[in-house]
Write an enzyme that holds these catalytic residues in place. Structure first.
Site, PDB file in Angstrom:
ATOM      1  CG  HIS A 164      -2.006  -1.010   1.189  1.00  0.00           C
ATOM      2  ND1 HIS A 164      -2.953  -1.074   0.196  1.00  0.00           N
ATOM      3  CD2 HIS A 164      -2.293  -2.035   2.040  1.00  0.00           C
ATOM      4  CE1 HIS A 164      -3.773  -2.093   0.432  1.00  0.00           C
ATOM      5  NE2 HIS A 164      -3.388  -2.699   1.543  1.00  0.00           N
ATOM      6  CG  ASP A 200      -2.779  -8.320   0.466  1.00  0.00           C
ATOM      7  OD1 ASP A 200      -2.091  -8.650   1.452  1.00  0.00           O
ATOM      8  OD2 ASP A 200      -3.809  -7.607   0.546  1.00  0.00           O
ATOM      9  CG  HIS A 202      -6.530  -5.172   1.471  1.00  0.00           C
ATOM     10  ND1 HIS A 202      -6.022  -6.087   2.377  1.00  0.00           N
ATOM     11  CD2 HIS A 202      -7.692  -4.723   1.987  1.00  0.00           C
ATOM     12  CE1 HIS A 202      -6.851  -6.170   3.410  1.00  0.00           C
ATOM     13  NE2 HIS A 202      -7.870  -5.362   3.202  1.00  0.00           N
ATOM     14  CG  ASP A 289      -5.068 -10.005   3.010  1.00  0.00           C
ATOM     15  OD1 ASP A 289      -4.699 -10.533   1.943  1.00  0.00           O
ATOM     16  OD2 ASP A 289      -4.777  -8.831   3.329  1.00  0.00           O
TER      17      ASP A 289
END
Ligand code: SP5
Ligand code: ZN
Length: 349
Positions: A164, A200, A202, A289
């Protein structure tokens, strides 16, 4: 498979993040890396080594030196303001405020925190800089080992995670973009084409932003659709790169509730983009995740799905650097992460 790991990650231990509008205990905790390391050992994945120090220069190939300097001193600045708890931003220069303020003119820590961040979910603590710096060194050491030894794959057990973090922004539990720093380091060591495959849950908004105008790093990501999921403001399918980077960014967003069938369909499409690009090396942003019991995520992969991901990645036939990202079902992230890596090993032979 060689694992690179450092205990220094423990120095970063935030207490609270803003989640659903409330200050809640952080989910990105030291025990995550402990669980993964324990499973690396339990499954005899291979040797575990400590990182070498490659210094600040490879970090500043990706991140603005002013941002790196901010991270280094943020806790001291926060403490000097009389605060003895985790640092969090609360005010950001979005559309109706100025976007072009020279950060050198921002004096107070609250202004700097806002300038260099995009969320209030990423606390800075006394040891955050040292942990984030060391996490980047874990990725850089993995890169060097892969280049120097001719190994098929190396696992960089990074914590805190990185995907991120943008050129000059932290957020999403990330401070320095370990995968991006490693990708640039491959190029600087002589590679001409590197692909980053981000599995991931996200969107890897930081990695996308960093390489958005470049054709020497392909970025592909499978993630929760920004219509529903953090980070909301990036990760849409029409974002395909700009200028010389046009056609070198590919997003595969999926709705909440997506399980094996839609996830693997999107993953296969992403893998084909990677193969069409023909990279000399692939960096995998490895988050687990996507697991059905992840406490903050809404995909439905099962433990038995992770080895299949590794098997498909092995079919690229090129060297792979696995870089740890997210995964918050703490008791299962070791099994799922190492399951993916052993799936890779069994298929890579
Ligand atoms: C590296 C990584 O996986 N970072 C993820 C950062 C996510 N931060 C925002 C979390 C928002 C959680 N919202 C769901 C709340 C469930 N009640
Ligand atoms: Zn994630």
């Amino acid at each position: 498979m060689l694992t690179v790991y450092s205990d220094t990650h423990r120095l970063h231990h935030g207490k609270q993040e803003l989640i659903d509008g409330k200050l809640m205990p952080v989910v990105e905790m030291p025990r995550r890396a402990d669980t993964v390391l324990a499973e690396v050992k339990a499954r005899s994945l291979g040797e575990v080594i400590a990182p070498d120090d490659h210094g600040r220069a490879p970090i500043e190939r990706i991140h603005d030196p002013r941002f790196v300097a901010f991270l280094e001193t943020a806790w001291d600045d926060w403490s000097a303001a009389g605060r003895d708890y985790d640092a969090l931003p609360f005010c950001w220069g979005t559309r109706t405020l100025r976007q072009d303020v020279d950060p050198a003119r921002l004096v107070g820590i609250d202004a700097k925190l806002g300038y260099f961040s995009f969320d209030a979910g990423t606390p800075i603590t006394a040891g955050t800089w040292t942990a984030a710096y060391t996490s980047a060194q874990v990725a850089l050491t993995g890169r060097a080992r892969l280049t120097d030894t001719g190994a098929r794959a190396v696992f960089a057990l990074c914590r805190p995670p990185g995907h991120h973090a943008g050129m000059d922004t932290f957020g999403g539990y990330c401070f320095l973009n370990n995968a991006a720093i490693a990708a640039q380091s491959f190029l600087d060591a002589g590679a001409r084409k590197v692909a980053i495959l981000d599995v991931d849950y996200h969107h890897g908004n930081g990695t996308q932003q960093i390489f958005y105008s470049r054709s020497d790093v392909l970025f592909c990501s499978i993630h929760g659709h920004p219509q529903q999921e953090f980070p909301f403001f990036l990760g849409w399918p029409e974002e395909i790169g700009q200028g010389p980077g046009h056609g070198f960014n590919h997003n595969f967003p999926l709705p909440w509730g997506s399980g094996q069938a839609p996830w693997f369909e999107a993953f296969e499409a992403a893998c084909r983009k990677v193969e069409g690009y023909g990279p000399e090396v692939v960096v995998v942003s490895l988050g687990v995740d996507t697991f059905k019991d992840d406490p903050i995520s809404k995909f439905r992969l099962e433990t038995s799905d992770y080895p299949k991901i590794g098997e498909r990645i092995a079919a690229f036939g090129c060297p792979v650097l696995f870089v740890m990202e997210g995964g918050y079902a703490v008791d299962q992230i070791g099994v799922n992460t190492v399951g993916l890596l052993t799936g890779f090993e069994s298929a890579a032979g």
